[in-house]
Design a protein around this motif. Structure first.
Motif, mmCIF file in Angstrom:
data_model
loop_
_atom_site.group_PDB
_atom_site.id
_atom_site.type_symbol
_atom_site.label_atom_id
_atom_site.label_comp_id
_atom_site.label_asym_id
_atom_site.label_seq_id
_atom_site.Cartn_x
_atom_site.Cartn_y
_atom_site.Cartn_z
ATOM 1 N N GLU A 87 0.837 -1.208 0.000
ATOM 2 C CA GLU A 87 0.000 0.000 0.000
ATOM 3 C C GLU A 87 0.865 1.249 0.000
ATOM 4 O O GLU A 87 0.602 2.204 -0.746
ATOM 5 C CB GLU A 87 -0.910 -0.017 1.233
ATOM 6 N N ALA A 88 1.923 1.246 0.796
ATOM 7 C CA ALA A 88 2.835 2.394 0.837
ATOM 8 C C ALA A 88 3.551 2.560 -0.507
ATOM 9 O O ALA A 88 3.696 3.683 -1.002
ATOM 10 C CB ALA A 88 3.851 2.217 1.962
ATOM 11 N N MET A 89 3.970 1.460 -1.122
ATOM 12 C CA MET A 89 4.620 1.536 -2.442
ATOM 13 C C MET A 89 3.643 2.087 -3.482
ATOM 14 O O MET A 89 4.028 2.892 -4.324
ATOM 15 C CB MET A 89 5.107 0.150 -2.891
ATOM 16 N N ASN A 90 2.397 1.683 -3.428
ATOM 17 C CA ASN A 90 1.395 2.147 -4.396
ATOM 18 C C ASN A 90 1.116 3.641 -4.264
ATOM 19 O O ASN A 90 0.642 4.261 -5.207
ATOM 20 C CB ASN A 90 0.105 1.353 -4.264
ATOM 21 N N ARG A 91 1.386 4.200 -3.088
ATOM 22 C CA ARG A 91 1.155 5.625 -2.882
ATOM 23 C C ARG A 91 2.291 6.493 -3.428
ATOM 24 O O ARG A 91 2.140 7.702 -3.549
ATOM 25 C CB ARG A 91 0.956 5.900 -1.388
ATOM 26 N N LEU A 92 3.419 5.865 -3.769
ATOM 27 C CA LEU A 92 4.540 6.622 -4.329
ATOM 28 C C LEU A 92 4.217 7.065 -5.754
ATOM 29 O O LEU A 92 3.537 6.353 -6.486
ATOM 30 C CB LEU A 92 5.804 5.752 -4.381
ATOM 31 N N VAL A 140 12.037 3.510 -9.748
ATOM 32 C CA VAL A 140 13.443 3.505 -9.350
ATOM 33 C C VAL A 140 13.641 2.683 -8.082
ATOM 34 O O VAL A 140 14.579 1.886 -7.997
ATOM 35 C CB VAL A 140 13.972 4.949 -9.172
ATOM 36 N N VAL A 141 12.762 2.824 -7.093
ATOM 37 C CA VAL A 141 12.885 2.047 -5.861
ATOM 38 C C VAL A 141 12.784 0.548 -6.172
ATOM 39 O O VAL A 141 13.565 -0.256 -5.664
ATOM 40 C CB VAL A 141 11.823 2.476 -4.820
ATOM 41 N N THR A 142 11.848 0.179 -7.022
ATOM 42 C CA THR A 142 11.686 -1.232 -7.385
ATOM 43 C C THR A 142 12.931 -1.761 -8.078
ATOM 44 O O THR A 142 13.422 -2.846 -7.752
ATOM 45 C CB THR A 142 10.460 -1.415 -8.302
ATOM 46 N N LEU A 164 12.524 6.845 -1.218
ATOM 47 C CA LEU A 164 12.694 6.266 0.122
ATOM 48 C C LEU A 164 12.143 7.200 1.198
ATOM 49 O O LEU A 164 11.526 6.735 2.167
ATOM 50 C CB LEU A 164 14.169 5.965 0.398
ATOM 51 N N ALA A 165 12.357 8.493 1.027
ATOM 52 C CA ALA A 165 11.826 9.449 2.006
ATOM 53 C C ALA A 165 10.301 9.389 2.039
ATOM 54 O O ALA A 165 9.693 9.373 3.121
ATOM 55 C CB ALA A 165 12.299 10.871 1.676
ATOM 56 N N GLU A 166 9.678 9.336 0.858
ATOM 57 C CA GLU A 166 8.213 9.220 0.791
ATOM 58 C C GLU A 166 7.751 7.899 1.385
ATOM 59 O O GLU A 166 6.748 7.838 2.094
ATOM 60 C CB GLU A 166 7.735 9.328 -0.663
#
Length: 157
Positions: free
Chosen positions: A100-105, A112-114, A145-147
């Motif tokens: 859920e947190a990843m989907n909010r990015l 890039v994080v993935t 990462l900060a988000e």
């Protein structure tokens, strides 16, 4: 085939983010691997960054197809969201919250994080795959990462 066994989970994860449907993600990965492998004249395995870039381009082409997009959206509307992580029963809730947190990015941060975390690519490889400067890849990773920290603190507090 050791190369495929080693890279398939990361490639499929990235394709899932790009396509939002399991069947389309599998098709995109298969097409990208075959295409990249055939480009290698000497039969050596392709560079992971090249395969990620090909997956991205294939996914964009797929999204432009109106009738396939309509089918994908219909399937996605009825489907249960897929988990990104394999884990036991005790890990499912945590995985769901992280997903859920990843989907909010924003998309550019999530890509890039993935690629960095799950794709295990360097910033230079990410830059090549996304066709952006390496410094931009590093900045998007840092901001992502900060988000992600902000979103996970909201979820876990």
């Amino acid at each position: 085939m050791p190369w495929l066994s080693q890279h398939a989970p990361r490639l499929l994860l990235f394709a899932r983010q790009q396509t939002r449907a399991e069947a389309d993600a599998q098709d995109v990965v298969q097409e990208a691997v075959v295409e990249c492998w055939h480009r290698q004249a000497d039969g050596t395995p392709p560079a992971a960054a090249m395969v990620f870039a090909t997956i991205r381009r294939r996914a964009i082409d797929l999204a432009r197809s109106a009738d396939r997009r309509a089918v994908r959206e219909d399937v996605a509307a009825r489907a249960i969201p897929e988990e990104w992580f394999d884990g036991g029963v005790e890990e499912r809730e945590r995985s769901r919250l992280i997903q859920e947190a990843m989907n909010r990015l924003p998309d550019n941060y999530r890509e890039v994080v993935t690629l960095k975390v799950w794709g295990e690519l360097t910033f230079a490889e990410i830059a090549e795959a996304l066709e952006i400067p390496a410094n931009t890849a590093a900045s998007r990773y840092r901001y992502g990462l900060a988000e992600l920290r902000k979103h996970t603190n909201e979820i876990f507090s």
